[in-house]
Motif scaffolding. Structure first.
Motif: not given
Length: 384
Positions: A176-181
């Motif tokens: 699971r990956v979260s990206l800011q931007g």
């Protein structure tokens, strides 16, 4: 109060701080050449209403370490222009900026693309100075290499992420990956990670954070990004949260790929991700890095993870006088090989030395810069 240029200087640099202005166009800007022991100063050029000398100096120093970390023969530099990149006077200010730095460009510095600038702006620089070598990041029609179109920086961030996960005994598939931007870096990183089987559970833009624990439909989101820009998260629908929520959603990997100074000590103490890959420059401070290390959270430092653009810039620098720009396959393969190897080197060095990954990466880069300074006779006699 902003720091004086003299207050910014230490044993490594900056070697030169050039502040310029032009009353007629309203242009105000700064060029910082940090350290040229390993080669001429190179780093991107940004435009923002909030540009400061201190900010550009910090970024120029990051470029010194970034070039040394990837072991390419350039030094650190950065340029910044105070202004609205969407404003009507942008071209006039760019041309005035280029004229004001004509003594430094392209002999000591070459313009490049960073926040607020586009390939068309790079074309303006070479037109104003009548020198194709004055800038990299040119449109393909002018012999340039399409950085943003190919997403070289984001591609490298994804490759560093995959290398770090494998080093930690994890498979990227299902992570699971979260990206800011979700700009040039974020979209390219998401695309490559999706190809590697990762599940993108959150992304954010200036309009807010979009989350889905089951994974977002990346193809749809990328299509909406192309059509609606930052509003893509709103157009997608679903669970929209306030900006910043993407940093706290349950995820295995967090990729801050927007702005600097977003992870402080307070956030570091509660961050759910077990791997942080710094897609943006300077997203964590030293105190936060120490907290993350104490918690066993692995961090791939910015000047290791987001150096894909640096590798591509090196190819572009070499091809400025050539009619044959490098192929995308060659550049992307080089980005992947260098960033994966550097990621493993830094993680191993941090583990062996019982220090943070930033400290380990910095030690490697500093040693290379000091060696170059020593060979060029730039150190005090007692240090030789």
């Amino acid at each position: 109060m902003s720091a004086s240029p003299l207050d910014l200087m230490d044993d490594y640099g900056p070697e030169k701080v050039v502040c310029v202005s032009d009353t007629r166009s309203g242009m105000r800007g700064v060029l910082v050449i940090d350290n040229t022991a390993r080669g001429m100063g190179k780093g991107g050029t940004r435009m923002s209403t909030s540009v400061t000398v201190e900010e550009i100096a910090r970024l120029a120093r990051t470029m010194t370490w970034k070039w040394a970390a990837v072991d390419l023969p350039f030094g650190g530099a950065k340029a910044g222009l105070v202004g609205d990149p969407q404003g009507p006077d942008k071209e006039r200010q760019l041309r005035a900026f280029a004229r004001a730095l004509a003594h430094e460009v392209p002999s000591d510095y070459v313009f490049g693309l960073d926040m607020g600038l586009t390939e068309r702006d790079a074309a303006i620089f070479i037109d104003e100075l009548r020198d194709r070598g004055a800038s990299v990041g040119l449109p393909a029609e002018l012999g340039g290499f399409p950085y943003d179109e190919l997403g070289v920086t984001g591609h490298g961030v994804a490759e560093a992420t995959d290398a770090a996960l494998r080093h930690l005994g994890r498979d990227t598939a299902g992570v699971r990956v979260s990206l800011q931007g979700f700009g040039a870096v974020g979209t390219a990183a998401a695309r490559r990670l999706n190809q590697l089987g990762a599940r993108i559970v959150a992304v954010s833009t200036s309009e807010g954070a979009l989350t889905d624990p089951d994974g977002l439909d990346l193809d749809l989101l990328l299509k909406l990004r192309a059509e609606a820009g930052d509003r893509c998260v709103l157009e997608y629908g679903g669970d929209i949260r306030p900006l910043g929520a993407e940093l706290r959603v349950p995820a295995d990997v967090l990729i801050p790929a927007a702005r600097q100074d977003v992870i402080d000590v307070a956030l570091a103490r509660e961050l759910p991700a077990r791997l942080v890959v710094e897609g943006a420059n300077l997203p964590t401070d030293r105190a936060a890095q120490a907290v993350l290390s104490e918690r066993g959270i692995v961090v791939v430092p910015d000047f290791i993870a987001n150096a894909g653009g640096v590798v591509a810039a090196a190819y572009s620098m070499d091809s400025r006088g050539s009619s044959f720009p490098p192929s995308a396959d060659v550049v992307l393969a080089s980005v992947s090989a260098r960033l994966r190897a550097n990621t493993i080197t830094v993680l191993d060095a941090a583990s062996a030395g019982r220090r943070t990954t930033h400290e380990a990466a910095l030690a490697i880069a500093q040693d290379r810069v000091l060696t170059a300074m020593r060979l060029r006779g730039r150190l005090p006699q007692a240090v030789l």
